[in-house]
Design an enzyme around this catalytic site. Structure first.
Site, PDB file in Angstrom:
ATOM      1  N   GLU A  79       0.824  -1.211   0.000  1.00 31.82           N
ATOM      2  CA  GLU A  79       0.000   0.000   0.000  1.00 31.82           C
ATOM      3  C   GLU A  79       0.858   1.262   0.000  1.00 31.82           C
ATOM      4  O   GLU A  79       1.899   1.323   0.657  1.00 31.82           O
ATOM      5  CB  GLU A  79      -0.891  -0.009   1.242  1.00 31.82           C
ATOM      6  CG  GLU A  79      -1.788   1.217   1.388  1.00 31.82           C
ATOM      7  CD  GLU A  79      -2.522   1.269   2.712  1.00 31.82           C
ATOM      8  OE1 GLU A  79      -3.556   1.942   2.778  1.00 31.82           O
ATOM      9  OE2 GLU A  79      -2.055   0.640   3.687  1.00 31.82           O
ATOM     10  N   LYS A 137      -9.587   2.874  -2.151  1.00 29.28           N
ATOM     11  CA  LYS A 137      -9.826   2.305  -0.826  1.00 29.28           C
ATOM     12  C   LYS A 137     -11.166   2.772  -0.269  1.00 29.28           C
ATOM     13  O   LYS A 137     -11.439   3.974  -0.188  1.00 29.28           O
ATOM     14  CB  LYS A 137      -8.684   2.715   0.112  1.00 29.28           C
ATOM     15  CG  LYS A 137      -8.689   2.046   1.476  1.00 29.28           C
ATOM     16  CD  LYS A 137      -7.436   2.477   2.239  1.00 29.28           C
ATOM     17  CE  LYS A 137      -7.312   1.769   3.574  1.00 29.28           C
ATOM     18  NZ  LYS A 137      -6.070   2.200   4.288  1.00 29.28           N
ATOM     19  N   CYS A 150      -5.499  -2.709   2.998  1.00 28.41           N
ATOM     20  CA  CYS A 150      -5.204  -2.559   4.420  1.00 28.41           C
ATOM     21  C   CYS A 150      -6.453  -2.635   5.313  1.00 28.41           C
ATOM     22  O   CYS A 150      -6.965  -3.722   5.570  1.00 28.41           O
ATOM     23  CB  CYS A 150      -4.427  -1.264   4.638  1.00 28.41           C
ATOM     24  SG  CYS A 150      -3.455  -1.254   6.178  1.00 28.41           S
TER      25      CYS A 150
END
Length: 261
Positions: A41, A112, A147
């Site tokens: 990431e 995200k 994540c």
């Protein structure tokens, strides 16, 4: 399917250094002829969110140029981790993953969905609103997460219900919560009867340590690969047929009660 996991340290606020390192890792990874290469990431800038407007890759163009040409040249799939990205049409800054197929074509842009408040993502970034799914080939769909997305089982199950047999998570997950990282990755693999591939960064940034511990877990929850904290490229091979075999043995997907919950 042979996978190369690029577990790299990230120089916060220094895109030039990070791009140079990423390109070197890609070249090194191809010595083992993987089918898929994955980066962590926010590898282009780290969490230099206060400088996001100055450091973000505008429309991801620098990232697209490097990864598209590399994928086409080497005939390899690339999951370009995620990057700090800025869109010119609305000035939104996002934590964005790009995926390229063997022809160098962009097959997924995923922003995200869940922004991590402890890293102030919600202050500087715009959350995504689309799922991350792409076809690796005709019979295998891959679901993508970044994540913090890992903590939301609804997301991984939705990706699986829409066809994913492999789940990929690219992360900057800290050492302080590495036990959560391991437990959640194993749980996501078992409950979804899917391969779970996770690539985490290593090193230290702003006094936060990152442990590496990138992992590959099979649909039965067996750990096929778990790294240490060294900056390196790690390899794993997975048998994609195992997903169908496990789902036939224990028919969780058939037995789920979507009419009730």
């Amino acid at each position: 399917m042979k996978i190369a996991l690029v577990q790299m340290d990230v120089a916060i606020g220094n895109p030039d250094e990070n791009f140079k390192k990423a390109e070197a890792f890609l070249e090194e990874a191809m010595r083992q002829q993987p089918d898929l290469i994955i980066l962590p990431e926010m590898w282009n800038t780290g969490y230099a969110l206060e400088q996001a407007e100055q450091l973000a890759d505008v429309n991801g163009e620098r990232t697209k140029q490097l990864f598209s040409s590399f994928a086409r040249k080497h005939h390899v799939y690339l999951i370009a981790g995620s990057i700090l990205n800025q869109r010119t049409e609305n000035k939104d800054i996002t934590n964005t993953m790009y995926v390229f197929n063997r022809q160098g074509e962009l097959v997924l842009t995923y922003d995200k969905i869940h922004l991590f408040r402890l890293m102030d993502e919600h202050t500087y970034l715009t959350a995504g609103h689309q799922l991350g799914l792409f076809d690796y080939h005709e019979h295998v769909t891959i679901g993508a997460m970044i994540c913090y997305d890992l903590r939301f089982p609804q997301l991984s199950r939705t990706l699986v219900n829409k066809g994913a047999k492999v789940l990929v998570n690219t992360a900057q997950w800290p050492t302080a919560r590495v036990d959560h990282w391991r437990s959640l990755l194993i749980a996501r693999a078992i409950e979804n009867q899917a391969f779970m591939i996770a690539v985490n960064r290593t090193g230290t940034s702003k006094d936060t340590e990152f442990p590496g511990h990138s992992m590959v877990i099979d649909p039965l929850g067996r750990i096929l690969l778990e790294t240490n904290n060294d900056e390196d490229i790690y390899y794993a091979e997975i048998d994609l047929q195992l997903v169908d075999e496990v789902r036939k043995q224990i028919p969780v997907m058939t037995d789920q009660r979507l009419d009730v919950y």
